[in-house]
Design a protein around this motif. Structure first.
Motif, short mmCIF file in Angstrom:
data_model
loop_
_atom_site.label_atom_id
_atom_site.label_comp_id
_atom_site.label_asym_id
_atom_site.label_seq_id
_atom_site.Cartn_x
_atom_site.Cartn_y
_atom_site.Cartn_z
N GLY A 68 0.81 -1.22 0.00
CA GLY A 68 0.00 0.00 0.00
C GLY A 68 0.84 1.26 0.00
O GLY A 68 2.07 1.23 -0.04
N ARG A 69 0.14 2.42 0.06
CA ARG A 69 0.80 3.73 0.05
C ARG A 69 1.73 3.85 1.24
O ARG A 69 1.34 3.60 2.37
N GLY A 70 2.98 4.21 0.98
CA GLY A 70 3.96 4.36 2.05
C GLY A 70 4.77 3.11 2.30
O GLY A 70 5.60 3.08 3.20
N SER A 71 4.54 2.06 1.51
CA SER A 71 5.28 0.81 1.72
C SER A 71 6.64 0.82 1.04
O SER A 71 7.50 0.01 1.35
N VAL A 72 6.85 1.77 0.12
CA VAL A 72 8.16 1.92 -0.53
C VAL A 72 8.86 3.09 0.16
O VAL A 72 8.28 4.16 0.33
N LYS A 73 10.10 2.88 0.58
CA LYS A 73 10.83 3.89 1.37
C LYS A 73 10.95 5.21 0.62
O LYS A 73 10.76 6.28 1.18
#
Length: 175
Positions: A68-73
């Motif tokens: 989801g949103r925010g799961s990629v640094k």
């Protein structure tokens, strides 16, 4: 959510082991990031170098995926990936997928154990009362070689990691 039957697998995933067939189940846990926008849920779940999440996986033998949103640094990278195949989850709110693959008799118990641990980690705690975060900071200080024993909480100093120190590098030769 349907239950998928998969071929007979042993504990180590070795095919041909006789026993009840493994059942694969996935549970979604929503992360209350909208409710607590300043709480670093991903950092709390991952811990230093991903060790906290690795421990949950090792303890429960379940796989945990942050989606989801925010799961990629890197948010710039996340925005580029958002509409690419396989990254559709980036359009959804932040959540976890917990995957268990075990014989039918124990799959629910393993999944419930993982969900209980993860839900506990997802409860926002005031930083001064957060024992888990203090442990993570201590672990990080040990990993970075900056732990000072006797201090109430780890003081992170800008010193080099033991892995990058001159003692670990190959000696340069003049030839």
């Amino acid at each position: 959510m349907g239950v998928q039957q998969s071929p007979s697998m042993g504990w180590n995933g070795a095919p041909g082991v006789v026993g009840s067939p493994a059942v694969k189940k996935i549970v979604r846990i929503d992360i209350p990031a909208d409710k607590y926008p300043n709480f670093n849920f991903v950092g709390r779940l991952l811990g230093p170098r991903g060790n906290s999440l690795k421990r949950v996986e090792a303890t429960t033998q379940c796989r945990v995926y942050i989606r989801g949103r925010g799961s990629v640094k890197d948010t710039v990278k996340e925005n580029k990936l958002r509409d690419k195949p396989g990254y559709e989850h980036l359009n959804e709110p932040l959540h976890l997928l917990v995957e268990a693959e075990f014989p039918a008799g124990i799959v629910d118990a393993r999944l419930n154990q993982a969900v209980a641990i993860l839900e506990d980690l997802l409860k926002p705690v005031d930083e001064s009362m957060d024992y888990f975060k203090k442990q993570q900071l201590r672990e990080l200080a040990i990993l970075n070689g900056t732990l000072r024993e006797g201090s109430p909480s780890p003081q992170l100093s800008p010193s080099v990691s033991p892995f990058n120190s001159t003692g670990m590098k190959r000696a340069k030769t003049g030839r």
